[in-house]
Write a protein that holds these residues in place. Structure first.
Motif, short mmCIF file in Angstrom:
data_model
loop_
_atom_site.label_atom_id
_atom_site.label_comp_id
_atom_site.label_asym_id
_atom_site.label_seq_id
_atom_site.Cartn_x
_atom_site.Cartn_y
_atom_site.Cartn_z
N ASN A 1 6.40 9.28 12.37
CA ASN A 1 5.22 9.08 11.54
C ASN A 1 5.45 7.99 10.49
O ASN A 1 5.32 8.22 9.29
CB ASN A 1 4.79 10.39 10.89
CG ASN A 1 5.84 10.94 9.95
OD1 ASN A 1 7.01 10.61 10.05
ND2 ASN A 1 5.43 11.80 9.04
N ARG A 2 5.78 6.82 10.95
CA ARG A 2 5.99 5.65 10.10
C ARG A 2 5.40 4.44 10.79
O ARG A 2 5.21 4.43 12.01
CB ARG A 2 7.49 5.40 9.87
CG ARG A 2 8.24 6.49 9.15
CD ARG A 2 7.87 6.55 7.67
NE ARG A 2 8.68 7.52 6.94
CZ ARG A 2 8.33 8.78 6.74
NH1 ARG A 2 7.21 9.25 7.24
NH2 ARG A 2 9.10 9.59 6.05
N SER B 1 4.62 4.81 5.30
CA SER B 1 3.84 5.93 5.81
C SER B 1 2.81 5.41 6.81
O SER B 1 2.16 4.38 6.57
CB SER B 1 3.15 6.64 4.65
OG SER B 1 2.11 7.46 5.13
N ASP B 2 2.64 6.12 7.91
CA ASP B 2 1.63 5.69 8.87
C ASP B 2 0.23 5.72 8.26
O ASP B 2 -0.66 5.00 8.67
CB ASP B 2 1.71 6.48 10.17
CG ASP B 2 1.64 7.98 9.99
OD1 ASP B 2 1.63 8.47 8.85
OD2 ASP B 2 1.61 8.67 11.03
N GLU B 3 0.04 6.52 7.22
CA GLU B 3 -1.25 6.56 6.52
C GLU B 3 -1.51 5.27 5.75
O GLU B 3 -2.67 4.92 5.51
CB GLU B 3 -1.29 7.75 5.56
CG GLU B 3 -1.25 9.08 6.28
CD GLU B 3 -1.09 10.25 5.33
OE1 GLU B 3 -0.98 10.04 4.11
OE2 GLU B 3 -1.05 11.39 5.84
N ASP B 4 -0.46 4.56 5.36
CA ASP B 4 -0.61 3.29 4.65
C ASP B 4 -0.84 2.13 5.60
O ASP B 4 -0.94 0.98 5.16
CB ASP B 4 0.63 3.01 3.79
CG ASP B 4 0.70 3.91 2.57
OD1 ASP B 4 -0.35 4.16 1.96
OD2 ASP B 4 1.81 4.36 2.24
N TRP C 1 -1.39 -1.57 0.43
CA TRP C 1 0.01 -1.20 0.26
C TRP C 1 0.83 -2.40 -0.22
O TRP C 1 1.66 -2.29 -1.12
CB TRP C 1 0.58 -0.63 1.56
CG TRP C 1 1.93 -0.04 1.39
CD1 TRP C 1 2.24 1.25 1.05
CD2 TRP C 1 3.18 -0.73 1.49
NE1 TRP C 1 3.60 1.39 0.95
CE2 TRP C 1 4.20 0.20 1.21
CE3 TRP C 1 3.53 -2.04 1.80
CZ2 TRP C 1 5.55 -0.14 1.24
CZ3 TRP C 1 4.89 -2.39 1.82
CH2 TRP C 1 5.87 -1.44 1.54
#
Length: 118
Positions: A4-5, A47-50, A60
């Motif tokens: 998850n990156r 982070s994969d969210e970023d 980011w």
């Protein structure tokens, strides 16, 4: 196994390469070109969210460009006197193209070890 990156890689533009070669003529930067500057470099895991879309990545970068800039400069010259005095987001964008890879695949299969010294 996918982790998850996301991976951020900075690709040097000509202005950054010129700085490498001009900052300290007696040092290792002599002869660096846009073609060979990427032979080895830093990969930044985020982070994969970023990194869900271009806007997230840009946001980011805006929050973290100073840290990235300093890491890249340090990788060439640890002497801060050789660094550009004003390390702005505009200068960062003049020196680097941000490349983002949203799928990071762990092919090793052994635990990831965190090295706090690096």
């Amino acid at each position: 196994m996918t982790i998850n990156r996301a991976a951020i890689i900075l690709r040097y533009k000509q202005k950054a390469v010129e700085w490498i070669n001009e900052a300290d003529p007696s040092a290792e930067g002599q002869g660096v070109t846009v073609e060979n500057v990427h032979n080895d470099g830093i990969v930044y895991l985020v982070s994969d969210e970023d990194a869900e879309d271009t806007t997230d990545v840009e946001r980011w970068i805006k929050r973290n460009y100073e840290t990235l800039f300093e890491a890249e400069l340090t990788s060439w010259y640890a002497d801060r006197k050789l660094w550009p005095e004003k390390r702005t987001l505009n200068l960062f964008n003049e020196w680097f193209v941000v490349e983002c890879h949203t799928v990071v695949e762990d092919t090793v299969g052994t635990p990831i070890v965190i090295d706090d010294e690096g």
